[in-house]
Scaffold this active site. Sequence first.
Site, mmCIF file in Angstrom:
data_model
loop_
_atom_site.group_PDB
_atom_site.id
_atom_site.type_symbol
_atom_site.label_atom_id
_atom_site.label_comp_id
_atom_site.label_asym_id
_atom_site.label_seq_id
_atom_site.Cartn_x
_atom_site.Cartn_y
_atom_site.Cartn_z
ATOM 1 C CG HIS A 1 -2.064 -0.897 1.112
ATOM 2 N ND1 HIS A 1 -2.753 -1.365 2.195
ATOM 3 C CD2 HIS A 1 -2.657 -1.422 0.030
ATOM 4 C CE1 HIS A 1 -3.741 -2.135 1.778
ATOM 5 N NE2 HIS A 1 -3.691 -2.191 0.469
ATOM 6 C CB CYS B 1 2.040 -2.520 -22.005
ATOM 7 S SG CYS B 1 1.760 -4.285 -21.844
ATOM 8 C CD GLU C 1 2.133 -11.242 -19.845
ATOM 9 O OE1 GLU C 1 2.673 -10.372 -19.140
ATOM 10 O OE2 GLU C 1 0.933 -11.529 -19.748
ATOM 11 C CG ASP D 1 4.798 -11.582 -16.251
ATOM 12 O OD1 ASP D 1 5.354 -11.967 -15.197
ATOM 13 O OD2 ASP D 1 3.648 -11.127 -16.282
HETATM 14 C C1 PEP Z 1 4.302 -7.273 -18.005
HETATM 15 O O1 PEP Z 1 4.396 -8.434 -17.624
HETATM 16 O O2 PEP Z 1 5.222 -6.630 -18.549
HETATM 17 C C2 PEP Z 1 3.037 -6.549 -17.830
HETATM 18 C C3 PEP Z 1 2.832 -5.370 -18.353
HETATM 19 O O3 PEP Z 1 2.102 -7.116 -17.043
HETATM 20 P P1 PEP Z 1 2.174 -7.180 -15.443
HETATM 21 O O4 PEP Z 1 3.311 -6.316 -14.983
HETATM 22 O O5 PEP Z 1 0.861 -6.706 -14.989
HETATM 23 O O6 PEP Z 1 2.424 -8.639 -15.205
HETATM 24 MG MG MG Z 2 2.640 -9.579 -17.137
#
Ligand code: PEP
Ligand code: MG
Length: 591
Positions: free
Chosen positions: A210, A523, A452, A476
């Site tokens: 948090h 992303c 990913e 990931d």
């Molecule tokens: C990632 O794995 O790069 C991603 C954007 O998803 P998360 O960080 O939510 O696993």
């Molecule tokens: Mg991810």
Amino acid sequence: MGIAQTTSNVSVSSSFSIHGIGVSSGIAIGRAHLVSNALLEVVHYVLPAHLVDDEITRFSEAINTVKKDLETIQFQLSKNAPAEISAFINTHLMMLADKSLSEKPKDIIRTEQCNAEWAIKQQMDDIVEQFEAIEDEYLRERKQDVVQVVERVIKSLLGHPNQASIQQSVKQQENNIILVAHDISPADAIQFKQHHFAAFITDVGGVTSHTAILARSLNIPSIVALQRARDLIDDNELIIVDGSLGVVIVNPSKEILAEYKLRQDQWELEQQKLQRIKSTKAVTICGTAIELQANIEVPEDIIAVKAAGATGIGLYRTEFLFMNKREMPDEEEQFLAYKQVAEAMKGMPVTIRTLDLGADKQVNPDTVSNCTNPALGLRAVRLCLSEPQIFHTQLRALLRASHYGHIKILIPMLSTLSELRQTKILLERAKASLRKKNIPFDENIALGGMIEVPAAAINAEAFAKELDFMSIGTNDLIQYTLAIDRTDDAVAHLYNALHPSVLKLISMTIKAGAKLGKSVAVCGEMAGDAKLTKLLIGMGLRQLSMHPSNILSVKQQVLHSQISQLNANANKVLSYTDLEKIELMVAKFNL
Ligand code: PEP
Ligand code: MG
């Protein structure tokens, strides 16, 4: 992380540094304000039998006082306060109302004839032990909520004014104040915000704690997981917090202080300068447009998205909507959340990722699996396919919301084509159920996949054929390629976005997208790291999605980019097999 690394002996006046996890960037220089840890003050005493009832009354009164305090804070929250804060206070109120905290200690007082502070502390230790057995990192960290609530009750029992002393001392001091705490509750944090704290640092917490979530949403430097900051730092000591590096310097020498003052001025100047390009289009020197989009967790994040001038949402992590609740949100609740974002973005693309819950991110603590490798378990699309009703509900909510804006659906953690094909069948089923009832939705809604998992990157061409777009989840992808648990401090030093194998997988995905005319975005956190912008553009990316606070610094890199030069540089980087060489080369890009 975080064992203090001293440059000299730790004494009152010596300078030393402590290392933790920087969760919000920026530099703060100020005086330490140690937040008391009421739990340490709890002593045990046995009561005469005739005082037991009075003790139970004293306990009930403390519970009521804390409840009123929290309700007052909740009531006083300004409309612009980050939504997380209200959610956190609700969680604390729910915990306080739970019989395990509000009733069980009364039994302990009665049976053990002990004082109320001791009783609730015993009960807290029991609950915390149960939380510690949970494998899911996010849920495990929720034990801090229990501790924070109990701490409030104990403070009330001990006669400590909950916030008053802190607020008073803040009022008395004009210097920047840096909170040093074992942990900081969100309810406290909102009060602190009104008093303009310069930073906060804590002994515990991870990037999903948090404290970290709040620090980022309040935009002040913050470091967590320092482990012994409260022991090593004295009240009122001068400290420097470097949120970008995750370093706290205690009692800095004159030279270090001067150096950091300079860095702080530079940082602030840079932030101000960056504001100037807020409405500038992200276009390279040679005229190529780069889409800079935002990652969000809750609809309220849209305020920051707009302020940063993002051109769309590249990743809406919907699991946050599920994780902050005791019960799964139903179709209507999901629909309203997605619709709110779609409408607020006024026709700009809103890429909504379907649930990325799983073995390591359960909604309900009771359903935690004992999976030994949670990251390799039943998560994301795997879980959704095994729980078709949950998936159906979300797909229907997404489709319904697509009528109100430009929604795109993104599927996380694909590793085989059959997962994608099954998803498509379920999407068609959801569409058919809406058509039957004449409920409008975007018939041409785009379906994208997260790349990913190395298996998906290697097979990216096949995925590109069956998808409308792809988005590379580098967080990931790095974890799975390098076999490094992204939540494990012990191997954090091995986690490296520039590893040649990671870059090759990214490059394969970009090429697959280009060959089949499908757009490819990044992303993961890599997209928001301005030091990597030129490399990613050079590799062929034209769409990056990141935390809103990173957009302007990435845009600045875009404005100074010359595609042909970056392509040549990126090709060179991709020809290297040696991580150190790659790091050197990428550093040169930014000179
Ligand atoms: C990632 O794995 O790069 C991603 C954007 O998803 P998360 O960080 O939510 O696993
Ligand atoms: Mg991810």
